[in-house]
Design an enzyme around this catalytic site. Sequence first.
Site, PDB file in Angstrom:
ATOM      1  N   ASP A 102      -0.384   6.354   4.167  1.00 38.95           N
ATOM      2  CA  ASP A 102      -1.421   6.375   3.182  1.00 38.95           C
ATOM      3  C   ASP A 102      -2.618   5.482   3.996  1.00 38.95           C
ATOM      4  OD1 ASP A 102      -0.120   3.875   3.009  1.00 38.95           O
ATOM      5  OD2 ASP A 102      -0.177   3.856   0.783  1.00 38.95           O
ATOM      6  N   ASP A 105      -3.672  -0.592   8.271  1.00 32.41           N
ATOM      7  CA  ASP A 105      -4.129  -1.926   8.072  1.00 32.41           C
ATOM      8  C   ASP A 105      -3.661  -2.737   9.183  1.00 32.41           C
ATOM      9  OD1 ASP A 105      -5.745  -3.961   6.907  1.00 32.41           O
ATOM     10  OD2 ASP A 105      -3.951  -4.402   5.438  1.00 32.41           O
ATOM     11  N   LYS A 133      -8.539   0.916   7.922  1.00 37.16           N
ATOM     12  CA  LYS A 133      -9.428  -0.167   7.313  1.00 37.16           C
ATOM     13  C   LYS A 133      -9.806  -0.644   8.921  1.00 37.16           C
ATOM     14  CE  LYS A 133      -7.267  -1.900   3.269  1.00 37.16           C
ATOM     15  NZ  LYS A 133      -6.757  -3.008   2.519  1.00 37.16           N
ATOM     16  N   PHE A 154      -9.457  -3.725  -1.135  1.00 38.16           N
ATOM     17  CA  PHE A 154      -8.004  -3.419  -1.454  1.00 38.16           C
ATOM     18  C   PHE A 154      -8.290  -1.946  -2.559  1.00 38.16           C
ATOM     19  CE2 PHE A 154      -4.006  -3.186  -3.660  1.00 38.16           C
ATOM     20  CZ  PHE A 154      -3.190  -3.368  -2.743  1.00 38.16           C
ATOM     21  N   ASP A 161      -0.902   1.877  -4.151  1.00 34.84           N
ATOM     22  CA  ASP A 161      -0.394   1.089  -5.165  1.00 34.84           C
ATOM     23  C   ASP A 161      -1.089  -0.259  -5.147  1.00 34.84           C
ATOM     24  OD1 ASP A 161       1.333   0.426  -3.070  1.00 34.84           O
ATOM     25  OD2 ASP A 161       2.124  -0.843  -4.572  1.00 34.84           O
ATOM     26  N   ARG A 167      -0.580   4.558  -8.449  1.00 37.45           N
ATOM     27  CA  ARG A 167      -0.379   5.581  -7.454  1.00 37.45           C
ATOM     28  C   ARG A 167      -0.929   6.738  -8.035  1.00 37.45           C
ATOM     29  NH1 ARG A 167       2.838   3.472  -3.399  1.00 37.45           N
ATOM     30  NH2 ARG A 167       4.407   1.896  -3.904  1.00 37.45           N
TER      31      ARG A 167
END
Length: 182
Positions: A102, A105, A133, A154, A161, A167
């Site tokens: 997904d 980071d 990110k 975030f 989630d 989700r």
Amino acid sequence: MNSDLARILIPRERIAQRVRELAREIERTYADTEDDDLTFVTILSGSLIFLADLIRELPLRMKIGLITVSSYRGATTASSGSKLLEDLNVDVKGRHVVLVDDILDTGGTLRLVRERVAQAGAKSIRICVLLRKPSKAPPDVTADFVGFDIEDAFVVGYGLDYNDHYRNLPDIGVLRRELYMT
Ligand code: IMP
Ligand code: MG
């Protein structure tokens, strides 16, 4: 549930459009691969909705593999390392693999999965993420296919989630600050 979002960052229509574009990029990349039987390894649970939409745009011969990694976030949004919870459920020996996650980071999750898939004997490994990110990821963890570069907030929805909730939101949004501990 939508009222828990400070704002919507990427509405569902833009996600759908970008997923179609990513599928075309992936299709082109593997068009000349002679043994064109791929395995898409989805990193659960965050990428399951992305994977489902992506592969239905891809007219390629493929198998699907699952692997479950915990990024130890729990009730906080900060990453504190990744851990393998459920090992890969398919044999990828000698196969071309696309890892689907997904969000990229710190890169800890994808590094772990990539090592595992390499150890299992994959012939090639590419990485596809919906979101990236501003790169906290070290230079050794780079994605080959990226949906959107986003700000350092975030986000939840479309598979992402917070503490396993949100989700199922169809859009990607920024969670209200007061709802989480950093
Ligand atoms: P990394 O290991 O730090 O690259 O983080 C990757 C994992 O952390 C992803 O697979 C997500 O599950 C989770 N994650 C990172 N950033 C976010 C976010 O903004 N919202 C929700 N989950 C996130
Ligand atoms: Mg997660």
